[in-house]
Each structure stands twice: as structure tokens, then as C-alpha cells.
Write an enzyme that holds these catalytic residues in place. Structure first.
Site, mmCIF file in Angstrom:
data_model
loop_
_atom_site.group_PDB
_atom_site.id
_atom_site.type_symbol
_atom_site.label_atom_id
_atom_site.label_comp_id
_atom_site.label_asym_id
_atom_site.label_seq_id
_atom_site.Cartn_x
_atom_site.Cartn_y
_atom_site.Cartn_z
ATOM 1 N N HIS A 104 -5.593 -3.683 5.403
ATOM 2 C CA HIS A 104 -5.198 -3.950 4.019
ATOM 3 C C HIS A 104 -6.374 -4.504 3.214
ATOM 4 C CE1 HIS A 104 -2.849 -4.887 0.515
ATOM 5 N NE2 HIS A 104 -3.263 -6.145 0.567
ATOM 6 N N ASP A 109 0.844 -1.202 0.000
ATOM 7 C CA ASP A 109 0.000 0.000 0.000
ATOM 8 C C ASP A 109 0.882 1.257 0.000
ATOM 9 O OD1 ASP A 109 -2.330 -1.602 0.184
ATOM 10 O OD2 ASP A 109 -1.967 -1.832 2.333
HETATM 11 P P1 NAD Z 1 -0.279 -18.211 -5.831
HETATM 12 O O1 NAD Z 1 -1.465 -19.093 -5.999
HETATM 13 O O2 NAD Z 1 0.512 -17.857 -7.041
HETATM 14 O O3 NAD Z 1 0.729 -18.866 -4.784
HETATM 15 C C1 NAD Z 1 0.324 -19.357 -3.547
HETATM 16 C C2 NAD Z 1 1.209 -20.507 -3.172
HETATM 17 O O4 NAD Z 1 0.784 -21.003 -1.897
HETATM 18 C C3 NAD Z 1 1.134 -21.696 -4.160
HETATM 19 O O5 NAD Z 1 2.424 -22.057 -4.604
HETATM 20 C C4 NAD Z 1 0.504 -22.799 -3.340
HETATM 21 O O6 NAD Z 1 0.967 -24.105 -3.689
HETATM 22 C C5 NAD Z 1 0.946 -22.408 -1.932
HETATM 23 N N1 NAD Z 1 0.178 -23.051 -0.880
HETATM 24 C C6 NAD Z 1 -1.141 -23.387 -0.847
HETATM 25 N N2 NAD Z 1 -1.435 -24.011 0.312
HETATM 26 C C7 NAD Z 1 -0.298 -24.058 1.025
HETATM 27 C C8 NAD Z 1 0.039 -24.572 2.303
HETATM 28 N N3 NAD Z 1 -0.865 -25.182 3.072
HETATM 29 N N4 NAD Z 1 1.313 -24.452 2.730
HETATM 30 C C9 NAD Z 1 2.242 -23.838 1.944
HETATM 31 N N5 NAD Z 1 1.986 -23.335 0.728
HETATM 32 C C10 NAD Z 1 0.728 -23.444 0.272
HETATM 33 O O7 NAD Z 1 -0.778 -16.897 -5.073
HETATM 34 P P2 NAD Z 1 0.026 -15.497 -4.911
HETATM 35 O O8 NAD Z 1 -0.322 -14.614 -6.031
HETATM 36 O O9 NAD Z 1 1.442 -15.785 -4.621
HETATM 37 O O10 NAD Z 1 -0.704 -14.905 -3.605
HETATM 38 C C11 NAD Z 1 -0.576 -15.523 -2.358
HETATM 39 C C12 NAD Z 1 -1.406 -14.793 -1.317
HETATM 40 O O11 NAD Z 1 -0.883 -13.474 -1.087
HETATM 41 C C13 NAD Z 1 -2.865 -14.593 -1.696
HETATM 42 O O12 NAD Z 1 -3.683 -14.856 -0.580
HETATM 43 C C14 NAD Z 1 -2.939 -13.128 -2.072
HETATM 44 O O13 NAD Z 1 -4.213 -12.591 -1.917
HETATM 45 C C15 NAD Z 1 -1.962 -12.534 -1.092
HETATM 46 N N6 NAD Z 1 -1.443 -11.203 -1.420
HETATM 47 C C16 NAD Z 1 -1.272 -10.328 -0.398
HETATM 48 C C17 NAD Z 1 -0.750 -9.067 -0.636
HETATM 49 C C18 NAD Z 1 -0.534 -8.097 0.481
HETATM 50 O O14 NAD Z 1 -0.339 -6.913 0.222
HETATM 51 N N7 NAD Z 1 -0.524 -8.514 1.732
HETATM 52 C C19 NAD Z 1 -0.421 -8.697 -1.947
HETATM 53 C C20 NAD Z 1 -0.610 -9.615 -2.973
HETATM 54 C C21 NAD Z 1 -1.136 -10.884 -2.699
HETATM 55 C C1 LMR Z 2 -2.974 -6.322 -3.285
HETATM 56 O O1 LMR Z 2 -3.226 -5.328 -2.607
HETATM 57 O O2 LMR Z 2 -2.480 -6.269 -4.430
HETATM 58 C C2 LMR Z 2 -3.201 -7.677 -2.686
HETATM 59 O O3 LMR Z 2 -3.875 -7.601 -1.473
HETATM 60 C C3 LMR Z 2 -3.828 -8.649 -3.633
HETATM 61 C C4 LMR Z 2 -5.267 -8.340 -3.949
HETATM 62 O O4 LMR Z 2 -6.092 -9.235 -3.792
HETATM 63 O O5 LMR Z 2 -5.553 -7.235 -4.388
#
Ligand code: NAD
Ligand code: LMR
Length: 350
Positions: A192, A163
Site C-alpha cells: 500500500h 486501493d
Molecule cells: P488524524 O490525525 O485525523 O487522526 C489520527 C488519530 O490518531 C487522532 O485522533 C490522534 O489523536 C490519534 N492518535 C495519535 N496517537 C495515538 C495513540 N498513541 N493511540 C491512539 N490514538 C492516537 O489522521 P487520519 O487522517 O485519521 O489518518 C490516520 C492514519 O491512517 C494515518 O497514518 C494515515 O496515513 C493512515 N491512512 C491509511 C490509509 C490506508 O489505506 N491504509 C488510508 C488513509 C489514511
Molecule cells: C491513501 O491511500 O489514501 C492513504 O494511504 C493515505 C495517504 O497518505 O495517501
């Protein structure tokens, strides 16, 4: 010796985040845990000549690494053993039309199993939660740790750095200095998700010209773009997930700050994070006064130290526009916190 674990290391965020952590000179051991492909990602990154010695763990990996087996499926526990910092981008991302809260049902269970593994194998680790919905998943981690008797609010962080990266970029663009984005530091408080993301434009350094702050339309558009920046990426990726590369940079940046303060001897490092306010009970009173509610979690600027959170920063002076947005942020945040706190996980599946 500093051991870092990435849980969810084979995913869209996990892979570039693991790369950036492999490049961090403070990291000497890097364990990559995922339910798929983590061994391959580790083998790939292991050819980069940096101090971090890297190992991939799957659910059935034994304590000895990829060539050893664990029939009990204790791979997560084995990966976490002795970790100083665990960063968690495990779980499903959004598709267009979804809110972060729509991810709760799947990600809450994943977070619970990982929290149990951390409590068992690395109870003193700094825990950095990326998995959405952060407003609820951070309370889930806290509740598992409380149950296991390992909860230390100074060591648990919801990662909200993305953010702030967005705020820097979008503010610099609006003030006509897009190439100077990294100079703009804008505190982002609250949580968030959508309206819980509250950029304090009046506190931007360098300051945003008053004529822009006074331009209702411009200000609303800027605030909304920061609050809903995640949607911009989700829509552009059209079903292929949400922000991964910018999130990896944000996660690596925040992890690096925590490591520099804890193990690099640096003082005065301040970064925003969504935290349990009891990490600094004294300042919590001021923050709760500022937000007008007795919330347990809130994102504020945090001063980092050897044991994690050294001090929270109160919100400070905000203007009338921000005061109105704060009310909305608090109203939206409260049920998300309650949902995480009251989550009851089904029996663990590691
Ligand atoms: P993705 O699907 O590309 O990757 C997620 C990974 O988690 C996969 O490799 C999957 O195999 C793994 N996984 C699933 N279950 C698991 C477990 N029990 N133990 C270990 N690994 C496991 O998704 P992504 O794009 O990398 O996003 C991951 C998360 O981060 C999502 O929930 C997304 O919303 C979040 N996110 C948060 C922010 C933030 O600002 N905080 C920003 C972007 C994404
Ligand atoms: C973001 O802010 O990009 C993450 O929280 C992923 C989303 O779901 O938007």
C-alpha cells in the site's frame, strides 16, 4: 456478543469509521480509544439506536469506562479487554510533498504501544492496521506479537481495501460506465504505497475491453491513478490531511467482511489484504514463486473464515505489462518490510 475496538477513534478516519461500525448489526460492543476526544465521540454516537453499546477510552480511563480513572495510564489496555476485532487508524497523516514512509518515525512508536496493549488484553483479536506506512506498520505489529508470544498470522491484516475501491471507481470511469463502479472488481496486489500498489487490470471482472488494455497511454494513466490515488486527495486537501471518508468506508467494508466470516456464519468471502504469507504456508510457496522473492509480507486476495485467514489466493495469470510492474512492486516493498521488522521501539508510553 462481538466486541470491536477502534484505536485512533477521534481522528479524521476514526470518527466516520466508528459511525459505520456503530451501524453494523453484528457489533454488540464498541470501544473507542484515542489520546483525545474519544469520550465525546462515543457520547455522540451512543444516541444512535443500534445494538452496539459504545464506550470512549482515553489513556487514563479505567476498566470501568469514562467515569473511572487509571493512574497507570492503562486506558488502551482497558479499552482492548476482550476485543474480538481491533481496527487501527491511529497516527499522523501525510501533507503534500510527503511519502507514506515519511510518517514512519511517529507512527511506528504509536503502533508499537497499541500492539503491546492488544497482546496484553486481546491476544486473540483480529487486528486490522490502517496506520501508514502499512507496508512497514503491519510487520511492526507482527514483531511485537511475536515477542509477546501471541502472533497468529491468520489474524493480522493490513487494510488495502481503499486501493480496490479506487480501482473500481477509476476503471468504471475509463470504460465509460461510471455509474456502475461498484460492479467492477479489480484485484490489487503487492502493498500500500506508490509502485507497490499493483492493480491487476487484466483480471478485472467485468473484463476491461482489450483495446483499452492495449492502449499504452490509457493503461499507464489508469494504473498510475490507482497507485497514486492517495496523493490526489492529499494535494486536494492542501495540508489538511489525507483520505478519511473513503478510508472509513473501506475500513468498515473490510471489517464487516472479517466479522461476517468469523461471527456471521458466511463462507466464501474474499477480500484483498496485506498479510504475513505464513498465514497459509502452502499457498505462500506459490506466491513467492510468482513474485520471484522470498518476501514475508504481500497483499493478495484472502479467503476469510472463522479464524481469520482461511486461505490465500495466489496471484494467478497476469500479462506482460503487469509482470514488469510486479518486479518494481517487489523491489520497493522489500526495504519497507525490513524497516518494519527491524524497528526497535523506545519504552512504551500508553
Ligand atoms: P488524524 O490525525 O485525523 O487522526 C489520527 C488519530 O490518531 C487522532 O485522533 C490522534 O489523536 C490519534 N492518535 C495519535 N496517537 C495515538 C495513540 N498513541 N493511540 C491512539 N490514538 C492516537 O489522521 P487520519 O487522517 O485519521 O489518518 C490516520 C492514519 O491512517 C494515518 O497514518 C494515515 O496515513 C493512515 N491512512 C491509511 C490509509 C490506508 O489505506 N491504509 C488510508 C488513509 C489514511
Ligand atoms: C491513501 O491511500 O489514501 C492513504 O494511504 C493515505 C495517504 O497518505 O495517501
Amino acid at each position: 456478543m462481538v466486541k470491536v475496538v477502534v484505536a485512533g477513534a477521534a481522528g479524521g478516519i476514526g470518527q466516520p469509521l466508528s459511525l459505520l461500525l456503530k451501524l453494523n448489526p453484528l457489533v454488540t460492543e464498541l470501544a473507542l480509544y484515542d489520546v483525545v476526544n474519544s469520550v465525546g465521540v462515543a457520547a455522540d454516537l451512543s444516541h444512535i439506536p443500534t445494538p452496539a453499546q459504545i464506550t470512549g477510552f482515553l489513556p487514563n480511563t479505567g476498566a470501568g469506562g469514562p467515569s473511572s480513572a487509571d493512574e497507570q495510564g492503562q486506558g488502551a489496555v482497558n479499552a482492548m479487554k476482550g476485543a474480538d476485532l481491533v481496527v487501527i487508524p491511529a497516527g499522523v497523516p501525510r501533507k503534500p510533498g510527503m511519502t507514506r514512509d515519511d510518517l514512519f518515525n511517529i507512527n511506528a512508536g504509536i503502533c508499537t504501544t497499541l500492539a503491546q496493549a492488544i497482546a496484553q488484553a486481546a491476544p486473540k483479536a483480529f487486528v486490522l492496521v490502517i496506520s501508514n506506512p502499512v507496508n512497514s506498520t503491519v510487520p511492526i505489529f507482527a514483531e511485537v506479537f511475536k515477542k509477546q508470544g501471541t502472533f497468529d498470522p491468520k489474524r493480522l491484516f493490513g487494510v488495502t481495501t481503499l486501493d480496490c475501491l479506487r480501482a473500481s471507481t477509476f476503471v468504471a470511469s475509463v470504460v465509460g460506465k461510471p455509474t456502475e463502479a461498484s460492479k467492477y472488481v479489480v484485484p490489487v496486489v503487492g502493498g500500500h504505497a506508490g509502485y507497490t500498489i499493483l492493480p491487476l487490470l487484466s483480471q478485472s471482472q467485468p473484463a476491461i475491453p482489450q483495446e483499452i488494455l492495449d492502449d499504452k497511454e490509457k493503461r499507464e494513466a489508469l494504473t498510475k491513478r490507482i497507485q497514486f490515488g492517495g496523493d490526489e486527495v492529499v494535494e486536494a486537501k492542501a495540508g489538511a490531511g489525507s483520505a478519511t471518508l473513503s478510508m472509513a468506508q473501506a475500513g468498515a467494508e473490510f471489517a464487516s467482511k472479517v466479522l461476517r466470516a468469523a461471527f456471521g456464519g458466511e463462507t466464501g468471502i474474499v477480500a484483498p489484504s496485506y498479510v504475513n504469507l505464513e498465514a497459509d504456508a502452502e499457498t505462500a510457496k506459490t506466491i513467492r514463486g510468482e513474485i520471484g522473492k522470498d518476501l514475508e509480507y504481500f497483499s493478495v486476495n484472502v479467503e476469510l473464515g472463522k479464524s481469520g485467514i482461511a486461505k490465500l489466493n495466489a496471484i494467478g495469470k497476469i500479462d506482460q505489462v503487469e509482470a514488469e510492474l510486479l518486479k518494481k512492486a517487489v523491489a520497493d516493498l522489500e526495504p519497507s518490510i525490513a524497516k518494519g521488522v527491524s524497528f526497535k521501539a523506545p519504552p512504551p508510553k500508553l
